[in-house]
Design a protein around this motif. Structure first.
Motif, short mmCIF file in Angstrom:
data_model
loop_
_atom_site.label_atom_id
_atom_site.label_comp_id
_atom_site.label_asym_id
_atom_site.label_seq_id
_atom_site.Cartn_x
_atom_site.Cartn_y
_atom_site.Cartn_z
N PRO A 22 0.83 -1.21 0.00
CA PRO A 22 0.00 0.00 0.00
C PRO A 22 0.87 1.26 0.00
O PRO A 22 1.99 1.25 0.53
CB PRO A 22 -0.79 -0.10 1.30
CG PRO A 22 -0.69 -1.52 1.72
CD PRO A 22 0.61 -2.04 1.18
N LEU A 23 0.36 2.32 -0.60
CA LEU A 23 1.15 3.56 -0.70
C LEU A 23 1.48 4.15 0.67
O LEU A 23 2.50 4.80 0.83
CB LEU A 23 0.39 4.59 -1.54
CG LEU A 23 0.78 4.59 -3.02
CD1 LEU A 23 -0.10 5.53 -3.81
CD2 LEU A 23 2.23 5.00 -3.21
N THR A 24 0.59 3.89 1.64
CA THR A 24 0.87 4.42 2.98
C THR A 24 2.19 3.84 3.50
O THR A 24 2.97 4.53 4.15
CB THR A 24 -0.27 4.05 3.94
OG1 THR A 24 -0.68 2.71 3.67
CG2 THR A 24 -1.46 4.97 3.76
N GLU A 25 2.47 2.57 3.17
CA GLU A 25 3.75 1.96 3.57
C GLU A 25 4.90 2.55 2.77
O GLU A 25 6.00 2.75 3.28
CB GLU A 25 3.71 0.44 3.34
CG GLU A 25 2.86 -0.30 4.35
CD GLU A 25 3.00 -1.81 4.19
OE1 GLU A 25 3.85 -2.27 3.43
OE2 GLU A 25 2.21 -2.52 4.86
N LEU A 26 4.63 2.83 1.49
CA LEU A 26 5.69 3.44 0.66
C LEU A 26 6.06 4.83 1.17
O LEU A 26 7.22 5.22 1.17
CB LEU A 26 5.24 3.53 -0.80
CG LEU A 26 5.30 2.24 -1.61
CD1 LEU A 26 4.88 2.50 -3.05
CD2 LEU A 26 6.68 1.62 -1.59
N PHE A 27 5.04 5.59 1.62
CA PHE A 27 5.33 6.92 2.18
C PHE A 27 6.27 6.79 3.38
O PHE A 27 7.19 7.58 3.56
CB PHE A 27 4.03 7.62 2.62
CG PHE A 27 3.17 8.07 1.48
CD1 PHE A 27 3.71 8.58 0.32
CD2 PHE A 27 1.79 8.00 1.56
CE1 PHE A 27 2.92 9.00 -0.73
CE2 PHE A 27 0.98 8.42 0.52
CZ PHE A 27 1.56 8.91 -0.62
N MET A 28 5.99 5.77 4.20
CA MET A 28 6.83 5.53 5.39
C MET A 28 8.27 5.25 4.97
O MET A 28 9.22 5.81 5.52
CB MET A 28 6.27 4.33 6.15
CG MET A 28 6.64 4.28 7.59
SD MET A 28 5.33 5.02 8.52
CE MET A 28 4.05 3.80 8.27
#
Lengths: 230, 266
Positions: free
Chosen positions: B136-142
């Motif tokens: 998920p992109l939220t993990e990529l942001f992290m």
């Protein structure tokens, strides 16, 4: 027009990334200046990026029966200039790769050059040339978006031709073949996207002209004239 | 509401509890292996194995995955055809000179080149799907924040991300209303309706931006978005499996290097 993941050889992926980096650096510099001067710009840039993403995920009504998506980069270059558009395009192209499987990661540099640098820059030059002329707002928007799309398509074809030059005639022949093959979808796309975005401006001018006054992208006289004639 | 975005699938995939670093290493490593491969063996291996991982480990619907694989087909067919026509070498099967100085041909080496490009696209797209469907992109942001990507870029990316779903809902509603009123019944109607849809979306996005600014002001926004800094830890099992997988891919690549031509390379 996106180049798909895996299509370009590694050396060309690296070359286009290296070429894209200075433009992205310039875009970051412009973005920081805009954000330092106006903190309200970030959410507006964010929703504009989302708008471009949504626009690019919709299928355009196509006269050739092919599936085509608008790029929206002409609109962004009118609103924010080519520098910031390159950064917005970086984000949008990354999301397109991961949300829609359009484009890719290794070819992101090549796609940034075609869709985030050359197309918006060509569109911006048209915009600057016509902005204060007697050409009306709608024709200006149509030409900016169509030229941005056509230049994106020519640049993408050049990127493909450089990677795969013809055995006879080299890059020039290869460019002619790629231009010819993709003309079927890309030329109608450029015209339809120009018309669609001119219609978008028509609705903005009719319903919420204060957006255009705030962005100061056209003289108030031109907007008032367009509103009166709309 | 489901907008057909891969992100919706990624949030519920079977590998959601594996560290994003491990998944990114597999995906990016596979893209690199596919690009440096001089023949179609390694990209084909990556296509099949990553497809298996997507279907069996991440438990993605096979119908969705088949549709995804078909999506880049039009670009692939047009581009690979052009590559086959312009590149040459080897035995000539067919040749045509439309104008003096321009020769199009299908030769033994151009067919191999076309097969190589097509297989690299399949391998690369499979790796991209692996990342898109499992991370998920939220993990990529992290990951991007931990890797010290510029804060301005991250803030912009997160703002775009948050706005996409709000706008997509509005666009879906307007488009459904237009379809019910036969707004796309002819090419002329379709262009008018599409322009109206995009105009409404632009105005809605602008108003959403103004609302967001007020909301951010009310929460003391000072140039940096708060983000939960918890991410899945790198565990030994997945790390060992990812390392083994990339080693096998690299081994296959090296093993097929000396006989590249006899294995179908160019």
């Amino acid at each position: 027009m996106h180049i798909m993941e895996g299509f370009l050889p590694l050396e060309w992926c690296i070359a286009w990334w290296v070429l894209a980096l200075p433009f992205l650096g310039w875009g970051f510099f412009r973005l920081r200046r805009v954000l330092d001067a106006d903190r309200e710009a970030l959410p507006l840039l964010g929703v504009t990026g989302a708008f471009i993403f949504i626009l690019s995920s919709l299928k355009l009504p196509s006269v050739t029966g092919s599936s085509s998506h608008p790029t929206g980069t002409g609109l962004s270059s009118i609103c924010f200039g080519p520098g910031i558009t390159s950064v917005v395009c970086l984000v949008v192209l990354l999301f397109q790769s991961l949300f829609l499987a359009h484009g890719g990661l290794s070819v992101l540099g090549a796609n940034i050059i075609s869709m985030g640098v050359v197309g918006p820059m060509a569109g911006y030059l048209v915009y600057r040339a016509l902005r204060d002329s007697r050409v009306n707002v709608y024709m200006t928007v149509f030409l900016v978006c169509a030229v941005a799309d056509i230049c994106t398509y020519v640049t993408t074809s050049l990127e493909l031709a450089l990677a795969y030059p013809a055995a006879v005639g080299g890059v020039a022949t290869s460019l002619g073949v790629f231009l010819g093959i993709f003309a079927v979808t890309q030329v109608p796309l450029a015209i339809v996207e120009g018309i669609v975005l001119a219609l978008v401006f028509k609705y903005i001018i009719q319903l919420k002209p204060e957006i255009l006054f705030r962005l100061r992208i056209f003289p108030e006289r031109a907007i008032t004239e367009a509103r009166g004639g709309a | 509401m489901d907008h057909g975005y891969l992100e919706n699938v990624a949030q519920e995939n079977g590998l959601v509890n594996v560290s994003p670093y491990v998944k990114l290493a597999v995906g990016l490593g596979a893209i690199l292996l596919s690009l440096v491969s001089p023949n179609w063996i390694t990209p084909l291996f990556l296509t099949l194995t990553l497809g298996g991982a997507i279907l069996l480990l991440a438990r993605i619907d096979p119908g969705l995955y088949a549709r995804l694989l078909l999506a880049p087909l039009s670009f692939a067919v047009f581009s690979v055809t052009a590559v086959i026509l312009v590149t040459g070498g080897g035995e000539v099967f067919w040749a045509w000179q439309p104008v003096p100085g321009v020769a199009l041909s299908v030769t033994s080496r151009s067919v191999l080149q076309g097969m190589l490009v097509f297989s690299r696209m399949l391998g690369g797209m499979s790796a991209l799907f692996f990342i898109a469907l499992t991370t998920p992109l939220t993990e990529l942001f992290m990951v991007m924040r931990q890797c010290r990507f510029p804060t301005t870029l991250l803030n912009l990316a997160m703002m775009v991300y948050r706005s996409i779903f709000i706008l997509a809902d509005q666009v879906d509603q307007v488009m459904s209303a237009q379809r019910m009123r036969l707004g796309y019944s002819s090419p002329r109607e379709a262009v008018q309706s599409f322009g109206m849809l995009c105009g409404a979306a632009f105005i809605a996005s602008w108003e959403a931006g103004e609302d967001l600014l007020r909301a951010m002001d009310a929460r003391c926004y000072a140039g940096r978005f708060a983000m939960l800094s918890e991410s899945q830890p790198v565990e030994a099992g997945p790390l060992a499996a990812a390392t083994a997988y990339l080693l096998v891919g690299s081994g296959l690549l090296l093993a097929t290097l000396p006989g590249a031509l006899s294995w179908g390379g160019v």
